[in-house]
Design a protein around this motif. Sequence first.
Motif, PDB file in Angstrom:
ATOM      1  N   SER A   1      -6.380  -0.785   3.269  1.00  0.00           N
ATOM      2  CA  SER A   1      -6.908   0.232   2.361  1.00  0.00           C
ATOM      3  C   SER A   1      -6.034   1.478   2.376  1.00  0.00           C
ATOM      4  O   SER A   1      -6.300   2.435   1.643  1.00  0.00           O
ATOM      5  CB  SER A   1      -8.330   0.599   2.772  1.00  0.00           C
ATOM      6  OG  SER A   1      -8.365   1.064   4.108  1.00  0.00           O
ATOM      7  N   ALA A   2      -4.995   1.470   3.208  1.00  0.00           N
ATOM      8  CA  ALA A   2      -4.043   2.589   3.300  1.00  0.00           C
ATOM      9  C   ALA A   2      -2.777   2.040   3.967  1.00  0.00           C
ATOM     10  O   ALA A   2      -2.787   0.949   4.543  1.00  0.00           O
ATOM     11  CB  ALA A   2      -4.632   3.737   4.116  1.00  0.00           C
ATOM     12  N   PRO A   3      -1.649   2.783   3.896  1.00  0.00           N
ATOM     13  CA  PRO A   3      -0.431   2.310   4.555  1.00  0.00           C
ATOM     14  C   PRO A   3      -0.629   2.124   6.052  1.00  0.00           C
ATOM     15  O   PRO A   3      -1.427   2.815   6.682  1.00  0.00           O
ATOM     16  CB  PRO A   3       0.575   3.430   4.257  1.00  0.00           C
ATOM     17  CG  PRO A   3       0.084   4.052   3.001  1.00  0.00           C
ATOM     18  CD  PRO A   3      -1.407   3.997   3.081  1.00  0.00           C
ATOM     19  N   GLY A   4       0.107   1.163   6.629  1.00  0.00           N
ATOM     20  CA  GLY A   4       0.028   0.930   8.062  1.00  0.00           C
ATOM     21  C   GLY A   4      -0.197  -0.512   8.446  1.00  0.00           C
ATOM     22  O   GLY A   4      -0.264  -0.825   9.628  1.00  0.00           O
TER      23      GLY A   4
ATOM     24  N   ASP B   1       4.846  -3.319   3.611  1.00  0.00           N
ATOM     25  CA  ASP B   1       3.535  -2.688   3.719  1.00  0.00           C
ATOM     26  C   ASP B   1       2.564  -3.349   2.747  1.00  0.00           C
ATOM     27  O   ASP B   1       2.839  -3.463   1.547  1.00  0.00           O
ATOM     28  CB  ASP B   1       3.652  -1.190   3.416  1.00  0.00           C
ATOM     29  CG  ASP B   1       2.302  -0.502   3.439  1.00  0.00           C
ATOM     30  OD1 ASP B   1       1.617  -0.570   4.476  1.00  0.00           O
ATOM     31  OD2 ASP B   1       1.920   0.085   2.407  1.00  0.00           O
ATOM     32  N   ALA B   2       1.401  -3.781   3.258  1.00  0.00           N
ATOM     33  CA  ALA B   2       0.445  -4.511   2.426  1.00  0.00           C
ATOM     34  C   ALA B   2      -0.198  -3.618   1.371  1.00  0.00           C
ATOM     35  O   ALA B   2      -0.568  -4.094   0.296  1.00  0.00           O
ATOM     36  CB  ALA B   2      -0.641  -5.133   3.315  1.00  0.00           C
TER      37      ALA B   2
ATOM     38  N   VAL C   1      -4.847   5.820   7.501  1.00  0.00           N
ATOM     39  CA  VAL C   1      -3.422   5.511   7.654  1.00  0.00           C
ATOM     40  C   VAL C   1      -3.146   5.145   9.112  1.00  0.00           C
ATOM     41  O   VAL C   1      -3.585   5.838  10.030  1.00  0.00           O
ATOM     42  CB  VAL C   1      -2.552   6.717   7.241  1.00  0.00           C
ATOM     43  CG1 VAL C   1      -1.088   6.406   7.458  1.00  0.00           C
ATOM     44  CG2 VAL C   1      -2.807   7.056   5.786  1.00  0.00           C
ATOM     45  N   ASN C   2      -2.414   4.060   9.306  1.00  0.00           N
ATOM     46  CA  ASN C   2      -2.199   3.546  10.669  1.00  0.00           C
ATOM     47  C   ASN C   2      -0.699   3.414  10.940  1.00  0.00           C
ATOM     48  O   ASN C   2      -0.124   2.343  10.846  1.00  0.00           O
ATOM     49  CB  ASN C   2      -2.895   2.194  10.820  1.00  0.00           C
ATOM     50  CG  ASN C   2      -3.001   1.769  12.265  1.00  0.00           C
ATOM     51  OD1 ASN C   2      -2.607   2.498  13.173  1.00  0.00           O
ATOM     52  ND2 ASN C   2      -3.521   0.574  12.500  1.00  0.00           N
TER      53      ASN C   2
ATOM     54  N   LEU D   1       6.452   3.087  12.905  1.00  0.00           N
ATOM     55  CA  LEU D   1       6.018   1.727  13.206  1.00  0.00           C
ATOM     56  C   LEU D   1       4.639   1.488  12.595  1.00  0.00           C
ATOM     57  O   LEU D   1       3.782   2.378  12.607  1.00  0.00           O
ATOM     58  CB  LEU D   1       5.961   1.542  14.723  1.00  0.00           C
ATOM     59  CG  LEU D   1       6.046   0.119  15.272  1.00  0.00           C
ATOM     60  CD1 LEU D   1       7.374  -0.523  14.880  1.00  0.00           C
ATOM     61  CD2 LEU D   1       5.876   0.138  16.779  1.00  0.00           C
ATOM     62  N   MET D   2       4.437   0.290  12.054  1.00  0.00           N
ATOM     63  CA  MET D   2       3.133  -0.065  11.514  1.00  0.00           C
ATOM     64  C   MET D   2       2.118  -0.185  12.655  1.00  0.00           C
ATOM     65  O   MET D   2       2.433  -0.700  13.731  1.00  0.00           O
ATOM     66  CB  MET D   2       3.180  -1.410  10.776  1.00  0.00           C
ATOM     67  CG  MET D   2       4.243  -1.523   9.695  1.00  0.00           C
ATOM     68  SD  MET D   2       3.840  -0.584   8.205  1.00  0.00           S
ATOM     69  CE  MET D   2       4.931   0.799   8.442  1.00  0.00           C
ATOM     70  N   GLY D   3       0.904   0.254  12.417  1.00  0.00           N
ATOM     71  CA  GLY D   3      -0.142   0.134  13.434  1.00  0.00           C
ATOM     72  C   GLY D   3      -0.700  -1.269  13.545  1.00  0.00           C
ATOM     73  O   GLY D   3      -1.363  -1.607  14.522  1.00  0.00           O
TER      74      GLY D   3
END
Length: 605
Positions: A227-230, A261-262, A446-447, A313-315
Amino acid sequence: MQIQKNDVITDENGIVLRILEVRENESFVVECNKKRMPYWISNEVILEYQQYELAEINDVTEESATSIMHRRYTMIADILPVMVDEKLRCDAIADASVQYGISKQTIRSYLWMYLVAQDKKALAPNIKKIDNKELTLDEKNMRWALNKFFYSMNKNSLSGAYKMMLHAKYCDNEGKLNLSYPSFHQFRYFYRKTKKQQNYIISRYGLKKYQRDKRPCIGDSVQSFASAPGVGMLDSTVCDIYLVDDAGNVVGRPILTACVDAYSGLCCGYTLTWEGGVYSLRELMLNVIKDKTTYCKEFGIHISENEWPSKQLMGRFVTDMGKEYCTDTFAQLSELGVTITSLPAYRPELKGPVERFFKMIQDYYKPHLKGKGIIEPDFQERGVKDYRKSACLNLREFEIIVLRCIILYNSKRIIKDFPYDEMMLKNKVRPHSNTIWNWGITLPGVNLIDASEKKLVLTLLPRTKGRFNRFGLNVNKLRYYNSIFTEEYLTGADSVVAYNPDDVSNIWLITNDSQYIRFDLIESRFNGKRLAMVQEAQEEQKKLVSMEKEDNLQAEIDLVVHIQAITSNVIDSGNKNTKDIRNNRKKEVGMQHRNIAGEVIKHGE
């Protein structure tokens, strides 16, 4: 008996009537056990009837039945007020037949059903129940034949399965058909009546084919993940192009690994290598956290930070069941706060953004590199040109092309189907991955994780067990030291260490609080060498030692023989005087002493 409206009565012959209207001398009735229109009957006749109770109508629970019930009642609603007047009733039935497009007889049937029950529920259709009747012998044989011969990976035709059934079930010992057997039309009818498409696909083509290509895709999979970047989706693919080395020799096809990023579809990092697996993942993670403007300058490409804004880095990482993603090394990212989600096998639509990224990147460059090593769809057909012979680009040249494609993908590609909300429309967020990313990082949820290159590399190093002893910290059959661990060298202890397979010069001991303490190699002859080379040298040395073991053993046996030969000739005089040992030694030293220098010099002259 007192005659009242809506009473249900019966006579001695079993005729059941419902009274619809009562007048002074006659009543308007409808027969309950015979489908006919109502009529008038004398009250004197009715007085001879007895009271009767009709069976209760069940409640309507099915939504579809309720809808049909109300529609049918609407068809007869205008007829009910004129029921007692036969002419008006007939005209109303005719009008309803024309209006609703059904026959007069059907209208009359609905009308009779309602008048008898005086309840809308009587107009509800009967719900067909599942027929649980037992199969006949022929039907059991047909079911057996379909399961054995048709629903199988052999992919027999229906007629072929039918003939196999006849041979197995309807022939005598000599292979002659019995007088009675099912026809092919019966066999085909039974197949069509019992066919389940899912069972058909899985049994004839396999579960993998069904999961990958045929299974219904009815979920909003990506939005459910992000639902947000990460949320980074990882995957790799072999590029459809052959490359050469700097000398012009064909090397093969490179491997492109990417993190997308999804939420926004932004490519957050990539790596283009000859080597896949954990090695490419380590390089990918480093690329994800790099400043992309600086990185692009290394290839002579100048971009603004807005064109490729990701550098954290992606969470959360979403991966498939590839072996490189199932290793303990990759799972160590959790120490940085990263969550790793593994998707079930054959579910590419759950990581659609990265699959789409690979397709679009190759679609960008392939039309412009035809005749330069690009693999065409007909590459497996006979007589087709060998695309390897047309290869002319090296890895760096091709990487610059891929990098240009990624910049276009991130900053200029139009995302037509992104689910815009009101605030995005109000702020006129442009339909590009980079602008959607910049908008998304202002949202809650955001993560993203800040991580240094050193910490990330150390986290992704493979790990093993080390043991302290007096000679250092033993890891991979090599010895390492750090001066502050004297007590551990003396007491001995096990520890977890990270090591670099590309250089054995150092290892890092991991403490309980996730700190990395560096140890240096004691055996300096291996400094700067790869672990594989060291292990190869150790193995070679082990083989050499093993080869000499037999000679060594034989030499020791020979020594025993010589010693025994000497001692066997020695005569023991028995009683020994031990008081003059010192004088005896002094006398013997004098006798054995040689003028070595004089002898050598004289001999040299």
